[in-house]
Motif scaffolding. Structure first.
Motif, short mmCIF file in Angstrom:
data_model
loop_
_atom_site.label_atom_id
_atom_site.label_comp_id
_atom_site.label_asym_id
_atom_site.label_seq_id
_atom_site.Cartn_x
_atom_site.Cartn_y
_atom_site.Cartn_z
N LEU A 91 0.83 -1.19 0.00
CA LEU A 91 0.00 0.00 0.00
C LEU A 91 0.88 1.25 0.00
CD1 LEU A 91 -2.65 -1.07 2.67
CD2 LEU A 91 -2.87 -1.19 0.18
N GLU A 92 0.60 2.15 -0.93
CA GLU A 92 1.39 3.38 -1.03
C GLU A 92 0.87 4.46 -0.08
OE1 GLU A 92 1.08 4.54 -5.08
OE2 GLU A 92 2.26 2.86 -5.85
N ARG A 93 -0.41 4.36 0.28
CA ARG A 93 -1.03 5.41 1.06
C ARG A 93 -1.16 5.03 2.54
NH1 ARG A 93 -6.42 6.21 -2.29
NH2 ARG A 93 -6.13 4.00 -2.65
N SER A 94 -1.32 6.04 3.37
CA SER A 94 -1.52 5.81 4.80
C SER A 94 -2.93 5.27 5.03
CB SER A 94 -1.33 7.11 5.58
OG SER A 94 -2.40 8.01 5.29
N ARG A 95 -3.16 4.73 6.22
CA ARG A 95 -4.50 4.24 6.57
C ARG A 95 -5.54 5.37 6.49
NH1 ARG A 95 -1.64 0.17 6.21
NH2 ARG A 95 -1.64 -1.59 7.69
N GLN A 96 -5.14 6.57 6.91
CA GLN A 96 -6.07 7.70 6.86
C GLN A 96 -6.43 8.05 5.42
OE1 GLN A 96 -7.51 9.50 9.68
NE2 GLN A 96 -8.81 9.86 7.89
N GLU A 97 -5.44 8.04 4.54
CA GLU A 97 -5.69 8.37 3.13
C GLU A 97 -6.59 7.32 2.48
OE1 GLU A 97 -1.62 10.76 1.83
OE2 GLU A 97 -1.56 8.58 1.99
N ILE A 98 -6.38 6.05 2.84
CA ILE A 98 -7.23 4.98 2.30
C ILE A 98 -8.66 5.15 2.80
CG2 ILE A 98 -7.68 2.49 2.35
CD1 ILE A 98 -4.61 2.11 2.51
N ALA A 99 -8.81 5.45 4.08
CA ALA A 99 -10.15 5.66 4.64
C ALA A 99 -10.85 6.82 3.94
CB ALA A 99 -10.04 5.91 6.14
N ASP A 100 -10.11 7.90 3.72
CA ASP A 100 -10.68 9.07 3.04
C ASP A 100 -11.15 8.72 1.63
OD1 ASP A 100 -10.18 10.64 5.23
OD2 ASP A 100 -8.35 11.54 4.43
N SER A 101 -10.42 7.85 0.96
CA SER A 101 -10.76 7.51 -0.43
C SER A 101 -12.10 6.77 -0.53
CB SER A 101 -9.65 6.67 -1.07
OG SER A 101 -9.63 5.35 -0.52
N PHE A 102 -12.52 6.15 0.59
CA PHE A 102 -13.79 5.43 0.60
C PHE A 102 -14.85 6.14 1.43
CE2 PHE A 102 -10.99 1.93 -0.68
CZ PHE A 102 -11.73 1.40 -1.72
N GLY A 103 -14.50 7.30 1.97
CA GLY A 103 -15.47 8.05 2.75
C GLY A 103 -15.84 7.36 4.05
N ILE A 104 -14.88 6.66 4.67
CA ILE A 104 -15.14 5.98 5.93
C ILE A 104 -14.17 6.48 6.99
CG2 ILE A 104 -16.04 3.90 4.82
CD1 ILE A 104 -13.35 2.56 5.24
N GLN A 105 -14.46 6.15 8.27
CA GLN A 105 -13.59 6.55 9.35
C GLN A 105 -12.37 5.63 9.41
OE1 GLN A 105 -14.06 9.30 11.29
NE2 GLN A 105 -15.84 9.73 9.99
N LYS A 106 -11.24 6.19 9.86
CA LYS A 106 -10.01 5.41 9.94
C LYS A 106 -10.18 4.21 10.87
CE LYS A 106 -5.13 5.74 11.31
NZ LYS A 106 -4.06 6.64 11.82
N PHE A 107 -10.86 4.39 12.02
CA PHE A 107 -11.01 3.29 12.97
C PHE A 107 -11.86 2.16 12.38
CE2 PHE A 107 -15.38 3.44 14.41
CZ PHE A 107 -15.78 4.75 14.22
#
Length: 223
Positions: A176-192
């Motif tokens: 994965l190139e992106r951080s967990r936060q960036e991945i969560a943002d890409s799907f419109g969901i919360q990081k947790f």
């Protein structure tokens, strides 16, 4: 003479799909273009600004984000070398961009005016058909993106991400190139929520997580 780095990016560009180096050289040899550079975290465009150029990314990457009235950000897409920036808006009646775009690293762009791109489309049948295919593929991408964002559960979104990355990297071991936060943002969901699903998948023996590396152990349980 187009250098190797630029040519490699252009050969990835859907606008020149199926064209060899000589054909690309000849097509661009009769039109005006320039190279434009951006530093990391530069703003390429803000939502509401018009699309004024036909830009092709030569190096680096751009992040396209949509922001809600509440300030919540959703990453719509990432543009990499070879990508044409906002092709659907270049000749649109309303060229206003619905997303904000910023650089994720140093970026170099080959820039043409819409008039220059029109000249290429008018004079070269391959480029004309490639541009039509590009617009058609955008419609397919947006339809799938809307389906994922609006209809999928969080678990289904994460499973979709893992299978998509595995397909792109042609491996069950995903980097994965992106951080967990960036991945969560890409799907419109919360990081947790993302972390919880990844943890559940790992407990169920579906994946093995090691930092930004994830190994898929059981593809069938992700489908």
């Amino acid at each position: 003479m187009i250098n190797d780095q630029v040519m490699q990016a252009l050969q990835k560009c859907p606008l020149f799909a199926g064209m060899n180096e000589l054909s690309i050289e000849l097509a661009l040899g009769n039109v005006a273009y320039q190279f434009v550079g951006y530093d990391k975290r530069d703003v390429y465009a803000l939502a509401g600004m018009p699309c004024r150029f036909a830009d092709i990314i030569i190096s680096g990457s751009l992040i396209c984000r949509m922001v809600s009235l509440s300030g919540k950000q959703v990453e719509v897409s990432r543009l990499r070398p070879g990508n044409l920036v906002a092709p659907a808006f270049i000749f649109a009646k309303d060229t206003t961009l619905p997303v904000s775009v910023e650089t994720d690293s140093k970026v170099n762009i080959l820039r043409m005016t819409p008039e220059t791109l029109k000249t290429l489309i008018d004079k070269d049948e391959d480029i004309r058909m490639n541009f039509i295919h590009t617009l058609s593929n955008i419609d397919v991408f947006l339809t799938q993106k809307m389906k994922v964002l609006s209809l999928f559960t969080v678990r289904e979104k994460v499973a979709y991400l893992l299978l998509e990355r595995a397909g792109e990297q042609n491996s069950n071991t995903i980097h994965l190139e992106r951080s967990r936060q960036e991945i969560a943002d890409s799907f419109g969901i919360q990081k947790f929520s993302l972390l919880r699903v990844l943890s559940d998948f790992e407990k169920e023996g579906i994946i093995r997580v090691d930092g930004k590396t994830i190994e898929i152990l059981d593809r069938n349980k992700l489908k």
